[in-house]
Write an enzyme that holds these catalytic residues in place. Structure first.
Site, PDB file in Angstrom:
ATOM      1  N   ASN A 145      38.256  44.042  32.294  1.00 55.86           N
ATOM      2  CA  ASN A 145      37.899  44.030  30.872  1.00 55.86           C
ATOM      3  C   ASN A 145      36.601  44.742  30.509  1.00 55.86           C
ATOM      4  OD1 ASN A 145      36.591  41.912  32.238  1.00 55.86           O
ATOM      5  ND2 ASN A 145      36.406  40.712  30.374  1.00 55.86           N
ATOM      6  N   GLY A 195      36.146  37.714  37.970  1.00 57.54           N
ATOM      7  CA  GLY A 195      37.576  37.730  37.662  1.00 57.54           C
ATOM      8  C   GLY A 195      38.087  36.328  37.425  1.00 57.54           C
ATOM      9  N   SER A 196      39.360  36.128  37.733  1.00 61.95           N
ATOM     10  CA  SER A 196      39.998  34.855  37.393  1.00 61.95           C
ATOM     11  C   SER A 196      39.615  33.760  38.396  1.00 61.95           C
ATOM     12  CB  SER A 196      41.514  35.040  37.386  1.00 61.95           C
ATOM     13  OG  SER A 196      41.941  35.441  38.676  1.00 61.95           O
ATOM     14  N   GLU A 212      31.806  34.939  39.324  1.00 65.35           N
ATOM     15  CA  GLU A 212      31.707  34.912  37.853  1.00 65.35           C
ATOM     16  C   GLU A 212      33.136  34.807  37.340  1.00 65.35           C
ATOM     17  OE1 GLU A 212      28.861  34.978  36.191  1.00 65.35           O
ATOM     18  OE2 GLU A 212      27.575  35.378  37.905  1.00 65.35           O
ATOM     19  N   LEU A 213      33.519  33.617  36.848  1.00 67.31           N
ATOM     20  CA  LEU A 213      34.938  33.375  36.558  1.00 67.31           C
ATOM     21  C   LEU A 213      35.176  33.130  35.066  1.00 67.31           C
ATOM     22  CD1 LEU A 213      35.492  31.109  39.694  1.00 67.31           C
ATOM     23  CD2 LEU A 213      35.697  33.588  39.545  1.00 67.31           C
ATOM     24  N   CYS A 238      34.975  37.128  28.801  1.00 62.88           N
ATOM     25  CA  CYS A 238      34.911  35.791  29.420  1.00 62.88           C
ATOM     26  C   CYS A 238      34.170  34.781  28.564  1.00 62.88           C
ATOM     27  CB  CYS A 238      34.292  35.895  30.802  1.00 62.88           C
ATOM     28  SG  CYS A 238      32.799  36.861  30.788  1.00 62.88           S
ATOM     29  N   GLU A 296      42.301  29.159  29.518  1.00 63.81           N
ATOM     30  CA  GLU A 296      41.614  30.350  29.015  1.00 63.81           C
ATOM     31  C   GLU A 296      42.647  31.266  28.364  1.00 63.81           C
ATOM     32  OE1 GLU A 296      40.030  33.036  32.019  1.00 63.81           O
ATOM     33  OE2 GLU A 296      38.435  33.646  30.641  1.00 63.81           O
TER      34      GLU A 296
HETATM   35  P1  NAD Z   1      41.788  39.019  38.293  1.00 64.48           P
HETATM   36  O1  NAD Z   1      41.240  37.836  39.013  1.00 64.48           O
HETATM   37  O2  NAD Z   1      43.239  39.144  38.128  1.00 64.48           O
HETATM   38  O3  NAD Z   1      41.297  40.369  39.002  1.00 64.48           O
HETATM   39  C1  NAD Z   1      39.941  40.601  39.276  1.00 64.48           C
HETATM   40  C2  NAD Z   1      39.828  41.525  40.471  1.00 64.48           C
HETATM   41  O4  NAD Z   1      40.312  40.845  41.626  1.00 64.48           O
HETATM   42  C3  NAD Z   1      40.629  42.804  40.354  1.00 64.48           C
HETATM   43  O5  NAD Z   1      39.868  43.859  40.887  1.00 64.48           O
HETATM   44  C4  NAD Z   1      41.836  42.518  41.217  1.00 64.48           C
HETATM   45  O6  NAD Z   1      42.420  43.674  41.738  1.00 64.48           O
HETATM   46  C5  NAD Z   1      41.213  41.698  42.331  1.00 64.48           C
HETATM   47  N1  NAD Z   1      42.145  40.861  43.094  1.00 64.48           N
HETATM   48  C6  NAD Z   1      43.371  40.426  42.751  1.00 64.48           C
HETATM   49  N2  NAD Z   1      43.885  39.659  43.732  1.00 64.48           N
HETATM   50  C7  NAD Z   1      42.945  39.594  44.708  1.00 64.48           C
HETATM   51  C8  NAD Z   1      42.868  38.934  45.970  1.00 64.48           C
HETATM   52  N3  NAD Z   1      43.872  38.187  46.442  1.00 64.48           N
HETATM   53  N4  NAD Z   1      41.733  39.068  46.707  1.00 64.48           N
HETATM   54  C9  NAD Z   1      40.704  39.794  46.241  1.00 64.48           C
HETATM   55  N5  NAD Z   1      40.730  40.453  45.060  1.00 64.48           N
HETATM   56  C10 NAD Z   1      41.831  40.355  44.301  1.00 64.48           C
HETATM   57  O7  NAD Z   1      41.040  39.034  36.859  1.00 64.48           O
HETATM   58  P2  NAD Z   1      41.252  40.046  35.648  1.00 64.48           P
HETATM   59  O8  NAD Z   1      42.552  39.736  34.993  1.00 64.48           O
HETATM   60  O9  NAD Z   1      40.943  41.436  36.048  1.00 64.48           O
HETATM   61  O10 NAD Z   1      40.051  39.577  34.689  1.00 64.48           O
HETATM   62  C11 NAD Z   1      40.163  38.486  33.840  1.00 64.48           C
HETATM   63  C12 NAD Z   1      39.389  37.296  34.336  1.00 64.48           C
HETATM   64  O11 NAD Z   1      38.065  37.663  34.655  1.00 64.48           O
HETATM   65  C13 NAD Z   1      39.264  36.214  33.284  1.00 64.48           C
HETATM   66  O12 NAD Z   1      39.488  34.947  33.879  1.00 64.48           O
HETATM   67  C14 NAD Z   1      37.831  36.349  32.818  1.00 64.48           C
HETATM   68  O13 NAD Z   1      37.270  35.188  32.251  1.00 64.48           O
HETATM   69  C15 NAD Z   1      37.155  36.740  34.070  1.00 64.48           C
HETATM   70  N6  NAD Z   1      35.873  37.386  33.779  1.00 64.48           N
HETATM   71  C16 NAD Z   1      34.727  36.694  34.030  1.00 64.48           C
HETATM   72  C17 NAD Z   1      33.495  37.266  33.733  1.00 64.48           C
HETATM   73  C18 NAD Z   1      32.204  36.547  34.020  1.00 64.48           C
HETATM   74  O14 NAD Z   1      31.168  37.190  34.033  1.00 64.48           O
HETATM   75  N7  NAD Z   1      32.229  35.237  34.237  1.00 64.48           N
HETATM   76  C19 NAD Z   1      33.441  38.545  33.179  1.00 64.48           C
HETATM   77  C20 NAD Z   1      34.642  39.217  32.934  1.00 64.48           C
HETATM   78  C21 NAD Z   1      35.848  38.630  33.242  1.00 64.48           C
END
Ligand code: NAD
Length: 476
Positions: free
Chosen positions: A155, A231-232, A251-252, A285, A379
């Protein structure tokens, strides 16, 4: 047709571009046309990148050299700001005006990281205060963790990458970056730019391809010393479970709450909530998701919120007028549509929006919600805000805290006592008073509690995560 031509990217390893046979398409999120192809890494590529990153640690850069390279990178990014913004708008679907803001902020993140490179310090430790240690002196220094694997979400693919590589390089580490597969182009362009800024080979590597596979190979590689992940929660939890005793910063997600108390400037609150619920189509997020308004202020607030939200323009991200572009994937827009429909079936009232056109989802306001609806409890990560009422301070604090998440919350009030009570009792990494939950500047400490993760970002704080404290004792 998008204005960006299809470009082919390789993996960026040890200062060279490695174009693999297997490729992955990157789509323009508005037109759904292919805008670029990226290379798909194998386990051997990942291991080679980690080895290169480890080798680079043998020729450490001085703090001043790190400062100069990061400053130069920021300067180059600003020189190319419009090009980056256009690519960002296409690969994410983020409106162009918002994309420009992200690039400006990313340059700031690099500048702040550069500044912090000159301020990494330990402290004196008064060991002489212990009986028998009168002739000793001690101090600490902060040393780099080593090889850091950085995994980033789709994002905010420029600024969140800079929030990892800026502090990691400032602190003297090497980084292997795995950007999100749907939005990897800006990260690859950053690698070009950092090389031009003078970053030595190997310090920064970018590996693209299937996220789960690359994640697994990085986790298996014992030469990776730390994982920094945004990420998630699902993937974050997996990384923590597999990282063993290595450092992990997470950071989730969040289902951010914002409270509007009766004594607040309700017009200001409505305007800020309208802006901060729908930025990047709600895919932020700290996007405002749950709004709790004290009963006396509810009618005025909801009317003003609707009025402000109706002004937002949904459409092509490259159009200067657009406020809300497409969601990242059609299936994400369909998921949001289903959650809203389910909430309506459960008794929620659609005060505005609720319509989908492909991956475009209208800014949507739900009222009459209850806390167990998916749109409140989970979320949403889409352009949907739910508004509910409360009577007492205790009640609203309990509602905000009734969440598995705790990244940031917003509170509009002019009652200092209530603001301070909330500051003590609301379980979040950051409470923003008289603004919505989605306030962030890049040098502040940023990170959550509960399932929103652990460890802080913001270059000064990330550098603490990305260094180890080493104690030196002198027997004099
Ligand atoms: P995601 O968890 O699907 O993907 C994040 C990253 O992880 C990607 O690069 C993906 O390729 C990688 N990934 C996927 N599977 C993996 C695995 N098994 N092992 C290691 N890496 C893997 O998240 P998304 O859909 O890209 O982003 C959305 C999420 O990110 C939301 O939950 C959002 O709240 C969170 N987010 C948090 C912050 C923060 O600062 N807290 C900022 C931005 C987004």
């Amino acid at each position: 047709m998008s204005t960006v031509t299809v470009k082919q990217f390789g993996l960026y390893m040890n200062g060279s571009w490695n174009v693999t046979d297997e490729k992955m398409d990157v789509l323009d999120k508005y037109t759904q046309e292919v805008t670029a192809t990226i290379s798909v890494a194998t386990k051997d590529h990942v291991d080679e990148a980690v080895q290169g990153a480890k080798q680079a640690l043998k020729k450490p850069l001085s703090p001043y050299a790190r400062y100069e390279i990061l400053m130069k990178s920021a300067q180059l990014l600003l020189e190319r700001r419009e090009e980056f913004a256009q690519v960002l708008a296409v690969e994410v679907g983020k409106p162009i005006r918002e994309s420009r803001v992200e690039i400006e902020r990313a340059a700031q993140t690099l500048i702040i990281s550069a500044e912090e490179a000159k301020r990494i310090h330990g402290e004196g430790v008064p060991v002489e205060a212990a009986a028998g240690s009168e002739n000793r002196m001690a101090f600490t220094v902060r040393v780099p963790v080593g090889v850091i694997a950085a995994i980033t979400p789709f994002n905010v693919p420029v600024n969140l990458v800079c929030h990892k590589i800026g502090p990691a390089i400032a602190a003297g580490n090497s980084v292997v970056l795995k950007p999100a597969e749907v939005t990897p182009i800006c990260a690859l362009m950053l690698a070009e730019l950092m090389e031009e800024a003078g970053l030595p080979k190997g310090v920064f590597q970018v590996i693209t391809g299937d996220g789960a596979s690359i994640g697994e190979w990085l986790l298996e590689n014992k030469d990776v010393n730390m994982f920094t992940f945004t990420g998630s929660p699902r993937v974050g939890e997996y990384i923590r479970s597999k990282a063993g005793l290595r450092k992990v910063a997470l950071e989730l997600g969040n289902n951010s709450a914002t409270v509007v108390h009766h004594d607040a400037d309700v017009a200001q609150a409505a305007s800020l909530v309208a802006q901060k619920s729908f930025n990047n189509a709600g895919q932020v997020c700290i996007s405002v998701q749950r709004v709790y308004v004290q009963e006396q202020a509810y009618d005025t607030f909801i009317e003003l919120l609707k009025k402000e939200t109706e002004k937002l323009v949904v459409g092509n991200p490259l159009d200067e007028k657009t406020d809300i572009g497409p969601m990242i994937r059609l299936r994400e827009a369909e998921r949001v549509e289903n959650w809203v429909e389910e909430a309506v079936q459960q008794g929620a009232v659609l005060a505005l929006g609720g319509k989908r056109n492909g991956a475009l989802y209208e800014p949507t306001i739900l009222t009459n919600v209850h806390d167990d609806m998916k749109v409140c409890r989970q979320e949403v990560f889409g352009p949907v805000v739910s508004v509910a009422t409360y009577e007492t301070e205790e009640e609203v604090i309990a509602k905000v805290n009734d969440s598995e998440y705790g990244l940031q919350a917003g509170l509009f009030t002019n009652d200092l006592k209530f603001a301070m009570k909330a500051a003590r009792e609301i379980e979040v990494g950051g409470l923003i008073v008289n603004d919505a939950s989605a306030y962030r500047v890049d040098h502040m400490p940023y990170g959550g509690v509960k399932n929103s993760g652990n460890g802080k970002e913001g270059p000064k704080y990330a550098i603490e995560e990305m260094t180890e404290e080493r104690l030196i004792v002198l027997n004099l």
